[in-house]
Motif scaffolding. Structure first.
Motif, mmCIF file in Angstrom:
data_model
loop_
_atom_site.group_PDB
_atom_site.id
_atom_site.type_symbol
_atom_site.label_atom_id
_atom_site.label_comp_id
_atom_site.label_asym_id
_atom_site.label_seq_id
_atom_site.Cartn_x
_atom_site.Cartn_y
_atom_site.Cartn_z
ATOM 1 N N GLY A 53 0.682 -1.032 -0.045
ATOM 2 C CA GLY A 53 -0.291 0.124 0.239
ATOM 3 C C GLY A 53 1.202 1.374 -0.293
ATOM 4 O O GLY A 53 0.506 2.205 0.007
ATOM 5 N N LYS A 54 2.403 1.020 0.120
ATOM 6 C CA LYS A 54 2.595 2.193 0.017
ATOM 7 C C LYS A 54 3.827 2.349 -1.468
ATOM 8 O O LYS A 54 4.039 1.601 -1.298
ATOM 9 N N THR A 55 3.420 4.130 -1.553
ATOM 10 C CA THR A 55 4.277 4.779 -2.979
ATOM 11 C C THR A 55 5.557 4.913 -2.196
ATOM 12 O O THR A 55 5.780 5.821 -1.460
ATOM 13 N N LEU A 56 6.457 4.526 -3.059
ATOM 14 C CA LEU A 56 8.023 5.093 -2.638
ATOM 15 C C LEU A 56 8.442 6.719 -3.112
ATOM 16 O O LEU A 56 7.784 6.997 -4.407
ATOM 17 N N LYS A 57 8.700 7.732 -2.891
ATOM 18 C CA LYS A 57 9.568 8.480 -2.943
ATOM 19 C C LYS A 57 10.234 8.560 -4.080
ATOM 20 O O LYS A 57 11.272 7.376 -4.419
ATOM 21 N N GLN A 58 10.124 9.412 -4.686
ATOM 22 C CA GLN A 58 11.268 10.095 -5.774
ATOM 23 C C GLN A 58 12.804 9.388 -5.264
ATOM 24 O O GLN A 58 13.402 8.542 -5.579
ATOM 25 N N ASN A 59 13.484 10.077 -3.599
ATOM 26 C CA ASN A 59 15.001 9.896 -3.342
ATOM 27 C C ASN A 59 14.702 8.392 -3.199
ATOM 28 O O ASN A 59 15.742 7.668 -3.085
ATOM 29 N N LYS A 61 13.131 5.577 -4.425
ATOM 30 C CA LYS A 61 13.211 5.459 -5.824
ATOM 31 C C LYS A 61 15.066 4.903 -6.388
ATOM 32 O O LYS A 61 15.736 4.247 -6.872
ATOM 33 N N GLY A 62 15.284 6.234 -5.836
ATOM 34 C CA GLY A 62 16.950 6.744 -6.388
ATOM 35 C C GLY A 62 17.759 5.699 -5.567
ATOM 36 O O GLY A 62 18.665 5.461 -6.350
ATOM 37 N N GLU A 63 17.016 5.564 -4.857
ATOM 38 C CA GLU A 63 18.847 4.589 -3.668
ATOM 39 C C GLU A 63 18.314 3.557 -3.690
ATOM 40 O O GLU A 63 19.784 2.768 -3.425
ATOM 41 N N LEU A 64 17.389 2.960 -4.017
ATOM 42 C CA LEU A 64 17.242 1.904 -4.796
ATOM 43 C C LEU A 64 18.243 0.986 -5.470
ATOM 44 O O LEU A 64 18.437 0.312 -5.032
ATOM 45 N N LYS A 65 17.697 2.405 -6.517
ATOM 46 C CA LYS A 65 18.687 1.835 -8.243
ATOM 47 C C LYS A 65 19.827 1.880 -7.913
ATOM 48 O O LYS A 65 20.647 1.075 -8.094
#
Length: 76
Positions: A53-59, A61-65
């Protein structure tokens, strides 16, 4: 006069049967609703615990990449 009383008694009996039938339908509907509420709560709990149910914030996503890229380098 007796015929009217008999007709009224029959009408009353028919109405009692209809009321009983409606009560059964109402009880079944309430039971189904309770079951749906329980299933919904279980589903919401599952969604919450898995994080779907959670959406990742843009930063994030960047950290995960970046972390994935770092792990890929280590593997090669």
């Amino acid at each position: 006069m007796e015929e009217k009383k008999m007709n009224l008694r029959l009408d009353i009996d028919v109405q009692k049967l209809e009321i009983e039938k409606l009560r059964k339908v109402k009880n079944k509907a309430e039971g189904d609703l309770d079951s749906l509420k329980t299933d919904y709560k279980k589903l919401r709990f599952s969604i919450r615990t898995t994080g779907l149910g959670k959406t990742l914030k843009q930063n994030e996503k960047g950290e995960l990449k970046a972390r994935v890229a770092e792990l890929e380098k280590i593997l090669h």
